[in-house]
Design a protein around this motif. Structure first.
Motif, mmCIF file in Angstrom:
data_model
loop_
_atom_site.group_PDB
_atom_site.id
_atom_site.type_symbol
_atom_site.label_atom_id
_atom_site.label_comp_id
_atom_site.label_asym_id
_atom_site.label_seq_id
_atom_site.Cartn_x
_atom_site.Cartn_y
_atom_site.Cartn_z
ATOM 1 N N LYS A 1 0.838 -1.208 0.000
ATOM 2 C CA LYS A 1 0.000 0.000 0.000
ATOM 3 C C LYS A 1 0.875 1.261 0.000
ATOM 4 O O LYS A 1 0.626 2.203 -0.757
ATOM 5 C CB LYS A 1 -0.927 -0.015 1.217
ATOM 6 N N THR A 2 1.897 1.266 0.841
ATOM 7 C CA THR A 2 2.776 2.433 0.951
ATOM 8 C C THR A 2 3.515 2.691 -0.364
ATOM 9 O O THR A 2 3.549 3.826 -0.843
ATOM 10 C CB THR A 2 3.792 2.225 2.100
ATOM 11 N N LEU A 3 4.085 1.645 -0.930
ATOM 12 C CA LEU A 3 4.870 1.826 -2.152
ATOM 13 C C LEU A 3 3.986 2.100 -3.368
ATOM 14 O O LEU A 3 4.345 2.914 -4.229
ATOM 15 C CB LEU A 3 5.771 0.620 -2.391
ATOM 16 N N VAL B 1 15.214 2.414 -5.343
ATOM 17 C CA VAL B 1 14.192 3.472 -5.337
ATOM 18 C C VAL B 1 13.108 3.126 -4.315
ATOM 19 O O VAL B 1 12.630 3.999 -3.581
ATOM 20 C CB VAL B 1 13.584 3.662 -6.747
ATOM 21 N N LEU B 2 12.748 1.862 -4.235
ATOM 22 C CA LEU B 2 11.724 1.437 -3.273
ATOM 23 C C LEU B 2 12.210 1.640 -1.842
ATOM 24 O O LEU B 2 11.448 2.081 -0.976
ATOM 25 C CB LEU B 2 11.329 -0.019 -3.509
ATOM 26 N N ALA B 3 13.473 1.342 -1.594
ATOM 27 C CA ALA B 3 14.040 1.558 -0.256
ATOM 28 C C ALA B 3 13.991 3.043 0.091
ATOM 29 O O ALA B 3 13.631 3.421 1.215
ATOM 30 C CB ALA B 3 15.471 1.035 -0.199
ATOM 31 N N LYS B 4 14.336 3.885 -0.882
ATOM 32 C CA LYS B 4 14.328 5.339 -0.656
ATOM 33 C C LYS B 4 12.917 5.832 -0.344
ATOM 34 O O LYS B 4 12.713 6.591 0.606
ATOM 35 C CB LYS B 4 14.891 6.077 -1.875
ATOM 36 N N VAL B 5 11.945 5.398 -1.124
ATOM 37 C CA VAL B 5 10.562 5.821 -0.912
ATOM 38 C C VAL B 5 10.058 5.346 0.449
ATOM 39 O O VAL B 5 9.429 6.112 1.191
ATOM 40 C CB VAL B 5 9.643 5.319 -2.058
ATOM 41 N N ALA B 6 10.350 4.110 0.807
ATOM 42 C CA ALA B 6 9.928 3.588 2.110
ATOM 43 C C ALA B 6 10.556 4.403 3.246
ATOM 44 O O ALA B 6 9.886 4.735 4.229
ATOM 45 C CB ALA B 6 10.292 2.113 2.237
ATOM 46 N N LEU B 7 11.820 4.754 3.073
ATOM 47 C CA LEU B 7 12.501 5.587 4.078
ATOM 48 C C LEU B 7 11.864 6.972 4.169
ATOM 49 O O LEU B 7 11.663 7.503 5.262
ATOM 50 C CB LEU B 7 13.980 5.749 3.698
ATOM 51 N N GLN B 8 11.556 7.557 3.027
ATOM 52 C CA GLN B 8 10.924 8.880 3.021
ATOM 53 C C GLN B 8 9.560 8.845 3.703
ATOM 54 O O GLN B 8 9.223 9.758 4.464
ATOM 55 C CB GLN B 8 10.776 9.392 1.582
ATOM 56 N N GLN B 9 8.791 7.801 3.444
ATOM 57 C CA GLN B 9 7.474 7.661 4.077
ATOM 58 C C GLN B 9 7.621 7.502 5.591
ATOM 59 O O GLN B 9 6.835 8.062 6.361
ATOM 60 C CB GLN B 9 6.719 6.456 3.486
ATOM 61 N N THR B 10 8.622 6.741 6.005
ATOM 62 C CA THR B 10 8.870 6.525 7.433
ATOM 63 C C THR B 10 9.286 7.828 8.099
ATOM 64 O O THR B 10 8.811 8.173 9.187
ATOM 65 C CB THR B 10 9.944 5.436 7.624
ATOM 66 N N SER B 11 10.156 8.574 7.434
ATOM 67 C CA SER B 11 10.609 9.864 7.943
ATOM 68 C C SER B 11 9.445 10.849 8.062
ATOM 69 O O SER B 11 9.320 11.578 9.051
ATOM 70 C CB SER B 11 11.696 10.422 7.011
#
Length: 159
Positions: free
Chosen positions: A33-35, A49-59
Motif C-alpha cells: 500500500k505504501t509503495l 528506489v523502493l528503499a528510498k521511498v519507504a525511508l521517506q514515508q517513514t521519515s
C-alpha cells in the motif's frame, strides 16, 4: 506486440518489483500500500528506489508523530522525552537517506534500527509514567514501516 501491450508489460514488471520487495517483509499489505501510493515507486525499475521511498514515508511519519506530540497539553517529562525520541528518530532517518544514496547499507540498517528503538523508548516511557499514548497507532505503524525499510535494505544489500 503493439505499444499498449508493451506499456502494460512494463507496468506489470514495475508492480512485480513492489510485490517482490514487499514479499520479504513482515507487513506485506502495508508495504504494498505504501509503495503503490507513491508515484516514484510505481515507476521504479530497481529496488533502491523502493528503499528510498519507504525511508521517506517513514521519515514523514516520524515528523507527523512529532507534530502530534508537540500539540499535547500534557507537558510532563514523559511527553518531552517522547518528543526528543522522535526528533532523534527523524535525524537517524535523514542519516539513513544519506547512507542509502552512498550505498552504505549497513549504516542504513543501523540508523533505522536505532529509530525503531527511539519509538519503543517513547512508548515504554509513557507506559512507565502511567500516561496514555496519544500516538499508539501511529507509533505501531512507524515501527512497521521501519521493519519494511530494514527488509528492503537487506534485500538490496544481498542478505
Amino acid at each position: 506486440m503493439d505499444l499498449t501491450q508493451c506499456s502494460n508489460v512494463a507496468g506489470a514488471q514495475k508492480a512485480d518489483l513492489i510485490i517482490s520487495a514487499c514479499d520479504r517483509t513482515l507487513y506485506k499489505d502495508l508495504c504494498t500500500k505504501t509503495l503503490q501510493s507513491d508515484s516514484e515507486s510505481r515507476g521504479a525499475t530497481d529496488i533502491g528506489v523502493l528503499a528510498k521511498v519507504a525511508l521517506q514515508q517513514t521519515s514523514s511519519l516520524a515528523k507527523q508523530i512529532q507534530g502530534q506530540l508537540s500539540k499535547q497539553k500534557d507537558k510532563s517529562a514523559a511527553f518531552k522525552d517522547c518528543n526528543e525520541n522522535y526528533q532523534d528518530a527523524s535525524e537517524r532517518l535523514q542519516d539513513s537517506l544519506t547512507s542509502l544514496k552512498s550505498k552504505k547499507y549497513s549504516d542504513v540498517l543501523t540508523w533505522v534500527s536505532a529509530a525503531m528503538s527511539d519509538s519503543d523508548s517513547c512508548e515504554n516511557g509513557l507506559k512507565e509514567m502511567g500516561k496514555a499514548s496519544p500516538i499508539l497507532s501511529l507509533s505501531a505503524t512507524f515501527s512497521q514501516l521501519c521493519s519494511i525499510v530494514l527488509a528492503i535494505t537487506n534485500k538490496l544489500a544481498g542478505h
